[in-house]
Design an enzyme around this catalytic site. Structure first.
Site, PDB file in Angstrom:
ATOM      1  N   ASP A 122       1.152  -5.208  -1.014  1.00 47.51           N
ATOM      2  CA  ASP A 122       1.929  -5.719  -0.050  1.00 47.51           C
ATOM      3  C   ASP A 122       1.629  -4.821   1.319  1.00 47.51           C
ATOM      4  OD1 ASP A 122       4.413  -6.391   1.489  1.00 47.51           O
ATOM      5  OD2 ASP A 122       5.351  -4.426   1.273  1.00 47.51           O
TER       6      ASP A 122
ATOM      7  N   GLU B 223       0.722 -10.190  -0.772  1.00 48.77           N
ATOM      8  CA  GLU B 223       1.632 -11.049   0.140  1.00 48.77           C
ATOM      9  C   GLU B 223       1.286 -11.545   1.367  1.00 48.77           C
ATOM     10  OE1 GLU B 223       5.801  -9.821  -0.565  1.00 48.77           O
ATOM     11  OE2 GLU B 223       6.285  -9.905   1.545  1.00 48.77           O
TER      12      GLU B 223
ATOM     13  N   ASP C 233       7.936  -0.391   0.040  1.00 47.19           N
ATOM     14  CA  ASP C 233       6.532  -0.994   0.080  1.00 47.19           C
ATOM     15  C   ASP C 233       6.010  -1.037  -1.305  1.00 47.19           C
ATOM     16  OD1 ASP C 233       6.592  -1.599   2.716  1.00 47.19           O
ATOM     17  OD2 ASP C 233       5.652   0.115   3.286  1.00 47.19           O
TER      18      ASP C 233
END
Lengths: 164, 164
Positions: free
Chosen positions: B7, B67, B140
Site C-alpha cells: 500500500d 494498490e 497502512d
C-alpha cells in the site's frame, strides 16, 4: 563541475551530462534510456533506474537536475512521468547524488532567457552553448542537456548571489 | 502460495505478506516502511525501495500486488503516490517478481464482498480472515494485508475460472 540532467518520460528517460568550467560548457554524454515498450511497467522502471545507475557509476557527475513533470490536464500521464522521475531519483539517491527539480518553464528560461521558448529554440541554444552542430539522438536527449545546463546556470546564479 | 501486498503512500509504504494454503490464510509479516519525513524525496523513495528489497530477500514471496493510486482530485497527491508505487515496483522487478495492480474498490470488493466498505470494515474482515485479534502497526499496514488477500482471492477466482 560535472552536471547530470534528466528528462523523464512515460517510456523514455533522456540523460545528458555536461562539464562546466567557468562559463565554458562541454558535452560529456547524451543518451535516451528506452526500455522495451512491451515490458510491464515495473520492469521498465527498473531498467531505467538501473541504466541510469550504470551511467552514474561510469560518469560520476557531482550534481543532478531533473525536469519536474508539469501537472498535466491528463492526470494519468502526469502520474506516469512521476513514476519515471521516481526511478531516476532512486538511482541518484543510491549514488549519494542530490537532485534538484526544475519546471519546464525554468529550464527554457535558463537556457534561452525566455520561459515560453519553443522546443526548437531550446535545442538551438543547447547546440550553441555546447558548441556542437548536432545533438545526437531523439529530442528527449536534447531536453536532458537543457536541464543540465539550467542547473549549471542556477548554480552560477547562486554563486553570484552569494558574492553580492 | 506466499503473497506480498503493498500500500504505497506519500510518506509511508505499508507492506503485508500472507501465506495461502487452499482457503486458509495466515499472517507472515506486516510493517510500514516510513523513511524520515525530513529527508529529501529521492532519499525517501530510495529508502522505501531498498527496505522493500530487503523484505523480499528475507520473505521470498512468489507473487506481489499493489494498490493503484486513485486518480485524486489533488494531482500532486496522486503523483506522490505514483512515485512511491514506482519505488515498490522497482524493488519487485529487481527481484524478478511480477506486480499486479488493484484499485481501492477492487481491494474492498475482494476482502469484504462490497466495493464501498469502510476502512474499519476492511480491517475487521482482514482480522477475521487471518484469524488474528489485532493487526500490528498503523492503518497502512492493515491496508497492505488487504491488498495481499485481494490478490490471493483474484488468483483463486482465476483458478476457478480455469477449472470451469
Amino acid at each position: 563541475m560535472r552536471v547530470l540532467g534528466i528528462d523523464p518520460g512515460t517510456y523514455n528517460m533522456g540523460v545528458g551530462v555536461v562539464d562546466a568550467h567557468g562559463s565554458d560548457l562541454s558535452l560529456v554524454h547524451v543518451s535516451v534510456l528506452a526500455p522495451r515498450r512491451a515490458d510491464p511497467l515495473p520492469a521498465r522502471l527498473h531498467a531505467m533506474s538501473r541504466g541510469l545507475g550504470d551511467l552514474l557509476r561510469d560518469l560520476t557527475p557531482g550534481s543532478a537536475a531533473i525536469e519536474e513533470p508539469f501537472v498535466a490536464r491528463n492526470v494519468r500521464a502526469a502520474m506516469a512521468v512521476a513514476q519515471a522521475q521516481a526511478a531516476a531519483m532512486i538511482a541518484c539517491a543510491a549514488h549519494g547524488l542530490e537532485v534538484t527539480g526544475y519546471t519546464p518553464r525554468q529550464v527554457k528560461q535558463a537556457v534561452t532567457d525566455y520561459g515560453g521558448s519553443s522546443k526548437e529554440q531550446v535545442q538551438a541554444m543547447v547546440r550553441a552553448l555546447l558548441e556542437i552542430d548536432h545533438i545526437p539522438g531523439p529530442a528527449d536527449a536534447a531536453d536532458a542537456l537543457a536541464v543540465a545546463i539550467c542547473h549549471v546556470n542556477a548554480g552560477r546564479a547562486l554563486e553570484l548571489d552569494l558574492r553580492e
